[in-house]
Write an enzyme that holds these catalytic residues in place. Structure first.
Site, PDB file in Angstrom:
ATOM      1  N   HIS A 200      -0.636  -9.558  14.934  1.00  0.00           N
ATOM      2  CA  HIS A 200       0.076  -8.515  14.184  1.00  0.00           C
ATOM      3  C   HIS A 200      -0.910  -7.529  13.549  1.00  0.00           C
ATOM      4  O   HIS A 200      -0.773  -6.315  13.695  1.00  0.00           O
ATOM      5  CB  HIS A 200       0.966  -9.128  13.105  1.00  0.00           C
TER       6      HIS A 200
ATOM      7  N   HIS B   5      -1.833  -2.843  13.580  1.00  0.00           N
ATOM      8  CA  HIS B   5      -2.321  -1.906  12.563  1.00  0.00           C
ATOM      9  C   HIS B   5      -3.582  -1.134  12.943  1.00  0.00           C
ATOM     10  O   HIS B   5      -3.749   0.003  12.518  1.00  0.00           O
ATOM     11  CB  HIS B   5      -2.608  -2.650  11.254  1.00  0.00           C
TER      12      HIS B   5
ATOM     13  N   GLU C 130       4.958  -0.482   8.544  1.00  0.00           N
ATOM     14  CA  GLU C 130       5.383  -1.595   9.405  1.00  0.00           C
ATOM     15  C   GLU C 130       6.491  -1.199  10.390  1.00  0.00           C
ATOM     16  O   GLU C 130       6.526  -1.697  11.514  1.00  0.00           O
ATOM     17  CB  GLU C 130       5.881  -2.772   8.553  1.00  0.00           C
TER      18      GLU C 130
ATOM     19  N   SER D 132       4.150  -5.089  17.187  1.00  0.00           N
ATOM     20  CA  SER D 132       3.652  -6.438  17.457  1.00  0.00           C
ATOM     21  C   SER D 132       4.809  -7.380  17.810  1.00  0.00           C
ATOM     22  O   SER D 132       4.601  -8.580  17.951  1.00  0.00           O
ATOM     23  CB  SER D 132       2.836  -6.972  16.265  1.00  0.00           C
TER      24      SER D 132
HETATM   25  N1  HBI Z   1      -2.207  -9.030   2.344  1.00  0.00           N
HETATM   26  N2  HBI Z   1      -3.396  -9.645   4.205  1.00  0.00           N
HETATM   27  C1  HBI Z   1      -2.427  -8.910   3.646  1.00  0.00           C
HETATM   28  N3  HBI Z   1      -1.700  -8.076   4.424  1.00  0.00           N
HETATM   29  C2  HBI Z   1      -0.709  -7.316   3.884  1.00  0.00           C
HETATM   30  O1  HBI Z   1      -0.056  -6.531   4.609  1.00  0.00           O
HETATM   31  C3  HBI Z   1      -0.454  -7.405   2.511  1.00  0.00           C
HETATM   32  C4  HBI Z   1      -1.240  -8.295   1.747  1.00  0.00           C
HETATM   33  N4  HBI Z   1      -1.030  -8.398   0.422  1.00  0.00           N
HETATM   34  C5  HBI Z   1      -0.042  -7.592  -0.237  1.00  0.00           C
HETATM   35  C6  HBI Z   1       0.752  -6.741   0.641  1.00  0.00           C
HETATM   36  N5  HBI Z   1       0.531  -6.668   1.912  1.00  0.00           N
HETATM   37  C7  HBI Z   1       1.904  -5.946   0.084  1.00  0.00           C
HETATM   38  O2  HBI Z   1       2.192  -6.369  -1.191  1.00  0.00           O
HETATM   39  C8  HBI Z   1       1.700  -4.451   0.104  1.00  0.00           C
HETATM   40  O3  HBI Z   1       2.123  -3.996   1.344  1.00  0.00           O
HETATM   41  C9  HBI Z   1       2.496  -3.728  -0.901  1.00  0.00           C
HETATM   42 FE    FE Z   2       1.519  -5.636   8.714  1.00  0.00          FE
END
Ligand code: HBI
Ligand code: FE
Length: 279
Positions: A137, A142, A184, A203
């Site tokens: 993913h 991304h 997303e 994804s």
């Molecule tokens: N951590 N690894 C990871 N990937 C994320 O997309 C992610 C995160 N921590 C917080 C978070 N996303 C969301 O809270 C934010 O998109 C707002």
């Molecule tokens: Fe994501």
């Protein structure tokens, strides 16, 4: 994607959910040599499925990114290889993380042009559905658009918006909806028709087709306030997709808007339903 990072994971395997080696900023070494042949084979299966679909469904900017990265079809990519491409295109880089990380740390990485990519890969029984991000993913979904200067600039601005959201009641929920719908699950209009650029869609084999072809979901033009007020589904295909005219539109709307008054006005109100149709 806002579970606490320490949430226990049902089936630990390799580095899945192992935060014990993470440094203060939650990064780890990718430790590429540790991936097993079976894990590479899972990547190959997922990669082949999505490559077959994206020529038809993905935004041209995403396809350009996939080509620029030149990731392997048969092996989990080495993050260092992607970083050489990202450095030359937008100055971003990816950092390896064990899974979801705290919001503040996540925002800080983005503001510093670092995209956190989860190191572990899903099991074969989970090919079609996963609640938390894995390397397929994060990397396949991304990283391609991080080669696009405008989208990459938006991602930086998104990270920079973090502290104010964390400091305002309801702010984080609203900012998280912007990520959900526009990073997303975003769609974009092109000369050749509607295309997907959102990582959560690209994804997923099922949602890539559904988001474009199905008559069921609502496809609404991008509207910053509406996006940030609209609830979302984490356990099913989306009821509403928001459609950009261009990545400039997304960047401009966010870069030139002070979110604080929006947080104050809407932050503590109930959200609009995921399938709400405006009056
Ligand atoms: N951590 N690894 C990871 N990937 C994320 O997309 C992610 C995160 N921590 C917080 C978070 N996303 C969301 O809270 C934010 O998109 C707002
Ligand atoms: Fe994501």
């Amino acid at each position: 994607m806002v579970q606490p990072p320490s949430a226990p994971v049902n089936q630990p395997q390799g580095l899945r959910g192992d935060y014990s080696r993470a440094t203060e900023d939650y990064t780890v070494a990718q430790d590429w040599e540790r991936y097993t042949a079976d894990e590479h084979a899972i990547w190959a299966t997922l990669y082949a499925r999505q490559i077959a679909l994206i020529e038809r469904y993905a935004a041209p900017e995403f396809l350009d990114g996939v080509r620029a990265l030149g990731a392997s079809a048969t092996q989990i990519p080495r993050f260092a290889d992607a970083n050489r491409v990202l450095q030359e295109t937008t100055g971003w880089r990816i950092v390896a993380v064990p899974g979801l990380i705290p919001e503040q740390t996540f925002f800080d990485h983005l503001a510093q042009l670092r995209f956190p990519v989860t190191v572990w890969i899903r099991r074969r029984e989970e090919l079609d559905y996963l609640v938390e991000p894995d390397v397929f993913h994060d990397f396949f979904g991304h990283v391609p658009l991080l080669t696009n200067p405008i989208f990459a600039r938006f991602m930086q601005a998104y990270g920079e918006a973090g502290p104010k959201a964390l400091a305002t009641p309801g702010g984080l929920r609203m900012l998280a909806r912007l990520y959900w719908y526009m990073v997303e699950f975003g769609l974009i209009r092109t000369g050749a028709g509607l295309r997907v650029y959102g990582a959560g869609i690209l994804s997923s084999k099922g949602e890539t087709v559904y988001s474009i072809e199905s008559p069921e979901p609502q496809r609404a033009p991008f509207d910053l306030v509406r996006v940030m007020r609209t609830d979302y589904r984490i356990d099913d295909f989306q009821r509403t997709y928001f459609v950009l005219d261009s990545f400039e539109q997304l960047f401009e709307a966010c870069y030139n808007t002070d979110f604080a008054p929006m947080y104050r006005r809407y932050g503590e109100l109930p959200p609009l339903a995921a399938d709400a149709r405006p009056a």
